[in-house]
Write a protein that holds these residues in place. Structure first.
Motif, PDB file in Angstrom:
ATOM      1  N   ASN A 261     -57.917 -15.831  53.474  1.00 59.38           N
ATOM      2  CA  ASN A 261     -57.994 -16.670  54.683  1.00 59.38           C
ATOM      3  C   ASN A 261     -56.608 -16.896  55.286  1.00 59.38           C
ATOM      4  O   ASN A 261     -56.451 -16.908  56.515  1.00 59.38           O
ATOM      5  CB  ASN A 261     -58.622 -18.028  54.355  1.00 59.38           C
TER       6      ASN A 261
ATOM      7  N   ASP B 206     -55.514 -13.617  56.853  1.00 57.68           N
ATOM      8  CA  ASP B 206     -56.313 -13.429  58.068  1.00 57.68           C
ATOM      9  C   ASP B 206     -55.730 -14.264  59.212  1.00 57.68           C
ATOM     10  O   ASP B 206     -55.564 -13.777  60.331  1.00 57.68           O
ATOM     11  CB  ASP B 206     -57.760 -13.846  57.766  1.00 57.68           C
ATOM     12  N   ASN B 207     -55.370 -15.510  58.925  1.00 52.88           N
ATOM     13  CA  ASN B 207     -54.759 -16.367  59.957  1.00 52.88           C
ATOM     14  C   ASN B 207     -53.436 -15.790  60.430  1.00 52.88           C
ATOM     15  O   ASN B 207     -53.165 -15.751  61.637  1.00 52.88           O
ATOM     16  CB  ASN B 207     -54.495 -17.772  59.404  1.00 52.88           C
TER      17      ASN B 207
ATOM     18  N   LYS C 282     -54.112 -12.905  62.658  1.00 54.14           N
ATOM     19  CA  LYS C 282     -54.804 -13.308  63.883  1.00 54.14           C
ATOM     20  C   LYS C 282     -53.895 -14.076  64.842  1.00 54.14           C
ATOM     21  O   LYS C 282     -53.885 -13.820  66.038  1.00 54.14           O
ATOM     22  CB  LYS C 282     -56.006 -14.172  63.471  1.00 54.14           C
TER      23      LYS C 282
ATOM     24  N   GLY D   2     -61.261 -21.806  57.530  1.00 53.98           N
ATOM     25  CA  GLY D   2     -60.424 -21.028  56.604  1.00 53.98           C
ATOM     26  C   GLY D   2     -59.459 -21.873  55.786  1.00 53.98           C
ATOM     27  O   GLY D   2     -59.354 -21.707  54.570  1.00 53.98           O
TER      28      GLY D   2
HETATM   29 MG   LIG Z   1     -58.775 -18.816  59.714  1.00 54.34          MG
END
Ligand SMILES: [Mg+2]
Ligand SMILES: Nc1ncnc2c1ncn2[C@@H]1O[C@H](COP(=O)(O)OP(=O)(O)O)[C@@H](O)[C@H]1O
Length: 185
Positions: A73, A76-77, A80, A145
């Protein structure tokens, strides 16, 4: 919808302590390497370099699946939100570094990016369920997340911390060191 539901279920599992049943010793360095490998192609596709720096032995007693999801998570952040929006900064390639470190009686899993970061005033509330910052609304997500990463850290007697990476965000999952008990010397 299903992803949101699954994330809520996983948070509930971590918070209820039900996941304590599956606690085993594992190497957090291995998790850092695995998650790095898993996300490398996605990062590359977005023009981001993803690096892993892992100590040789980072033993943790815990739930490997949940810790992997928590670290995923954070990565992923980083991918992103640190993704270059319009034009890259002076043509420099943005970098994300995933680390597994042994520090005293703790094992630290950190993810450092050089994106916009999270203002200090917002760092405690972004960990709450469904909280997403205004600046992030253009990216997909459901705001769960960091809640999961925090619940997983607490399940293990550890904590999630968010810091300024000057620039960017540095997220850390700190867990008690596992493995054989070390003598105090
Ligand atoms: Mg997230
Ligand atoms: N690496 C990061 N850089 C900037 N902002 C971040 C980063 N990680 C998280 N955030 C902020 O924290 C919010 C909550 O993150 P998270 O719980 O993972 O939810 P989601 O990613 O689904 O929005 C995000 O919406 C974003 O506003």
């Amino acid at each position: 919808m299903i992803a949101t539901f699954n994330a809520l279920l996983m948070i509930a599992r971590a918070e209820s302590g039900q996941a304590r049943g599956d606690m085993k010793e594992f190497d957090a360095a291995e998790i850092a390497n695995d998650i790095g490998e898993l996300y490398e192609p996605l990062a590359e596709a977005k023009g981001i370099t993803l690096k892993v720096e892992a100590d040789t032995a980072a033993p943790v007693n815990g739930n490997r699946e949940l810790v992997s999801q928590a670290l995923a998570n954070l990565v992923d952040n980083a991918i992103k939100y640190a993704e270059p929006h319009e034009q890259p900064l002076n043509g420099a390639t943005p970098e994300i570094v995933v680390r597994a470190l042994s520090e005293g009686d703790r094992i630290l899993l950190t993810v450092a990016d050089s994106g916009p970061g999270i203002p200090e005033a917002d760092r405690s509330r972004v960990v709450e369920r469904f909280v997403r910052l205004e600046q992030s609304r253009s990216r997909p997500g459901s705001g769960l997340g960091l809640s999961l990463a925090s619940a997983v850290a607490r399940l293990h007697g550890g904590e999630l911390t968010l810091e300024d990476n000057h620039p960017g965000l540095k997220s850390t999952i700190a867990l008690p060191r596992g493995g054989p008990v070390q003598s105090a010397g």
